[in-house]
Write an enzyme that holds these catalytic residues in place. Structure first.
Site, PDB file in Angstrom:
ATOM      1  N   HIS A  33      -4.823  14.216  -8.877  1.00 21.27           N
ATOM      2  CA  HIS A  33      -4.950  12.798  -9.229  1.00 21.27           C
ATOM      3  C   HIS A  33      -3.990  12.373 -10.336  1.00 21.27           C
ATOM      4  O   HIS A  33      -3.593  11.208 -10.392  1.00 21.27           O
ATOM      5  CB  HIS A  33      -6.390  12.510  -9.650  1.00 21.27           C
ATOM      6  CG  HIS A  33      -7.362  12.547  -8.507  1.00 21.27           C
ATOM      7  ND1 HIS A  33      -7.512  11.516  -7.620  1.00 21.27           N
ATOM      8  CD2 HIS A  33      -8.216  13.522  -8.091  1.00 21.27           C
ATOM      9  CE1 HIS A  33      -8.422  11.816  -6.723  1.00 21.27           C
ATOM     10  NE2 HIS A  33      -8.876  13.035  -6.983  1.00 21.27           N
ATOM     11  N   ASP A  46      -1.657   9.169 -10.126  1.00 19.16           N
ATOM     12  CA  ASP A  46      -1.550   8.114 -11.147  1.00 19.16           C
ATOM     13  C   ASP A  46      -0.091   7.846 -11.501  1.00 19.16           C
ATOM     14  O   ASP A  46       0.320   6.687 -11.677  1.00 19.16           O
ATOM     15  CB  ASP A  46      -2.316   8.516 -12.403  1.00 19.16           C
ATOM     16  CG  ASP A  46      -3.824   8.478 -12.202  1.00 19.16           C
ATOM     17  OD1 ASP A  46      -4.269   7.891 -11.197  1.00 19.16           O
ATOM     18  OD2 ASP A  46      -4.546   9.046 -13.047  1.00 19.16           O
ATOM     19  N   GLU A  70      -4.795   2.126  -4.392  1.00 24.80           N
ATOM     20  CA  GLU A  70      -3.336   2.227  -4.286  1.00 24.80           C
ATOM     21  C   GLU A  70      -2.727   0.959  -3.713  1.00 24.80           C
ATOM     22  O   GLU A  70      -1.555   0.944  -3.316  1.00 24.80           O
ATOM     23  CB  GLU A  70      -2.948   3.432  -3.414  1.00 24.80           C
ATOM     24  CG  GLU A  70      -3.209   3.292  -1.933  1.00 24.80           C
ATOM     25  CD  GLU A  70      -4.623   3.676  -1.515  1.00 24.80           C
ATOM     26  OE1 GLU A  70      -4.822   3.916  -0.326  1.00 24.80           O
ATOM     27  OE2 GLU A  70      -5.518   3.738  -2.383  1.00 24.80           O
ATOM     28  N   ASP A 104       0.852  -1.192   0.000  1.00 21.65           N
ATOM     29  CA  ASP A 104       0.000   0.000   0.000  1.00 21.65           C
ATOM     30  C   ASP A 104       0.886   1.240   0.000  1.00 21.65           C
ATOM     31  O   ASP A 104       1.897   1.294   0.722  1.00 21.65           O
ATOM     32  CB  ASP A 104      -0.902  -0.008   1.232  1.00 21.65           C
ATOM     33  CG  ASP A 104      -1.988   1.050   1.147  1.00 21.65           C
ATOM     34  OD1 ASP A 104      -3.005   0.789   0.502  1.00 21.65           O
ATOM     35  OD2 ASP A 104      -1.802   2.138   1.724  1.00 21.65           O
ATOM     36  N   ASN A 137      -2.855  12.732  -3.514  1.00 19.19           N
ATOM     37  CA  ASN A 137      -3.917  13.121  -4.437  1.00 19.19           C
ATOM     38  C   ASN A 137      -4.488  14.493  -4.103  1.00 19.19           C
ATOM     39  O   ASN A 137      -4.745  15.316  -4.989  1.00 19.19           O
ATOM     40  CB  ASN A 137      -5.046  12.081  -4.413  1.00 19.19           C
ATOM     41  CG  ASN A 137      -4.795  10.924  -5.368  1.00 19.19           C
ATOM     42  OD1 ASN A 137      -4.085  11.070  -6.360  1.00 19.19           O
ATOM     43  ND2 ASN A 137      -5.365   9.775  -5.068  1.00 19.19           N
TER      44      ASN A 137
END
Length: 402
Positions: free
Chosen positions: A276, A280, A306, A263, A271
């Site tokens: 975002h 990504d 994630e 994680d 974010n």
């Protein structure tokens, strides 16, 4: 059998034109598949050559018409070879298509206007046509994974038969009487039958191209269905399928299966603060590091959001912990720059294996998730094993500086 050459030429022209249009339309929907437009142009050249010959039959005596018909046929064959190279993701060597077209032009002009030898012109052009078809066959008759191999071999066999038919025609031309060479096609016995057979083979080639394109699109769709579109990792569904297969193998051979749950630390903050798109990119970078860190037989997948998962066949929890810490350190040492801003990110990893949990995939995921939760609770940027939780021993890796 009484076959009309003029009718056959018209049918060939129409069919190759239709195939050219089919390949041309397919090229607009083929995405990143290269070579299809070259095949469409090749079929167009063959269609134009057939129509030119049809328009001049039965008395094909215009020298320049014969020259340009031969050049169009050879140009089409050269474009087919270039399209094959492009389809195979190889560098296109334009010397071969240009040499074939240039040689056809030079030989046709020489033996039509300068040397006036119709027999030599027919023999030379037939030899060039045979060679380019055999070269195309050699490029396709290779060992490749199914089902694409079926399409490759069908098209390659069509090229090989075209080359063989041309060589047979070449042998016939050598023994033909001088007065048989009138116009483009020598008037020798059984030419219409051979011409019909060659025409059918000529039709098989673009059909083979369509088959190759179809199989390539199917493989791409299968890849899309099995892969995460953002990171290129396996998706959850395909990971579960691999887990079922590995479970059966481990039960059969008494092997061990380990799992990592990964994680990204503080991903929501990334974010919220950077957007975002940056989030990504962070996931893509993690996927790249993970792909470079795992072994060939391991399975790396995006499990959701994630969170990522790695299945490690023939691996104990301790070995998986070492691999996990290597991955953690590699990612933590990565410096990422987005829009001039430098970003450092870390990951937490939970590890479990089938010796302590069993081979059931959901149980393995649950055990590794619990270890991951403890890694988060203990400060992140660390690896925790499921056995450490069971024994109540805080087996934590010293975190790198944030």
């Amino acid at each position: 059998m009484n076959l009309d050459l003029r009718t056959m030429m018209l049918m060939i022209s129409v069919l190759t034109l239709l195939l050219s249009g089919l390949l041309g339309m397919a090229s607009f929907h083929a995405g990143n598949i290269r070579g299809v437009r070259l095949w469409a142009m090749a079929s167009m050249c063959h269609s134009l050559a057939s129509y030119i010959i049809f328009a001049q039959l039965p008395a094909l005596t215009n020298g320049w018409i014969m020259v340009w018909a031969a050049v169009l046929v050879m140009t089409g064959s050269g474009l087919q070879f270039a399209g094959i190279r492009a389809f195979k993701e190889e560098r296109i060597d334009w010397r071969i298509p240009l040499s074939v077209a240039g040689l056809a032009f030079a030989l046709s002009v020489w033996f039509t206007f300068l040397q006036h030898d119709a027999a030599a012109r027919a023999i030379a052009n037939t030899l060039v046509f045979a060679l380019i078809n055999l070269i195309c066959a050699r490029a396709l008759l290779i060992n490749i994974e199914p089902p694409l191999r079926t399409a490759y071999w069908f098209t390659g066999a069509s090229f090989a038969l075209l080359g063989a038919a041309s060589l047979i025609r070449l042998a016939t031309l050598f023994h033909a009487p001088p007065d048989a060479f009138v116009g483009l096609y020598p008037q020798i016995p059984f030419v219409p039958l051979r011409f019909l057979f060659g025409s059918l083979l000529l039709m098989c080639v673009p059909f083979g191209f369509v088959l190759m394109l179809n199989y390539r699109l199917i493989l791409q769709m299968q890849k899309i269905a099995l892969r995460d579109g953002l990171t290129g990792a396996l998706n959850r569904r395909s990971l579960e399928q691999e887990a079922i297969r590995l479970q059966a193998r481990c039960q059969r051979y008494g092997d061990t299966l380990a799992i990592m749950m990964i994680d990204v630390d503080h991903f929501k903050a990334i974010n919220d603060q950077s957007g975002h798109q940056v989030g990504d990119q962070v996931l893509r970078r993690l996927a790249e590091v993970a792909q470079n860190s795992i072994r060939r037989d391991d399975y790396f997948a995006r499990y959701g959001g994630e969170e990522f998962c790695i299945l490690l066949p023939s691996t104990t929890e301790e070995k998986a912990r070492v691999l996990a810490d290597r991955l953690r350190q590699a990612y933590a040492s990565l410096t990422m720059e987005f829009g001039g801003a430098v970003l450092h990110s870390t990951i937490s990893i939970g590890v479990a294996d089938s010796k302590r949990v069993g081979l059931e995939f959901n149980e393995l995921v649950s055990a590794a998730d619990k270890a991951l939760y403890h890694a988060k609770q203990e400060g992140r940027n660390r690896v925790v094993t499921h056995s450490a939780i069971l024994s109540s021993v805080p087996e934590l890796v010293t975190p790198l500086p944030e």
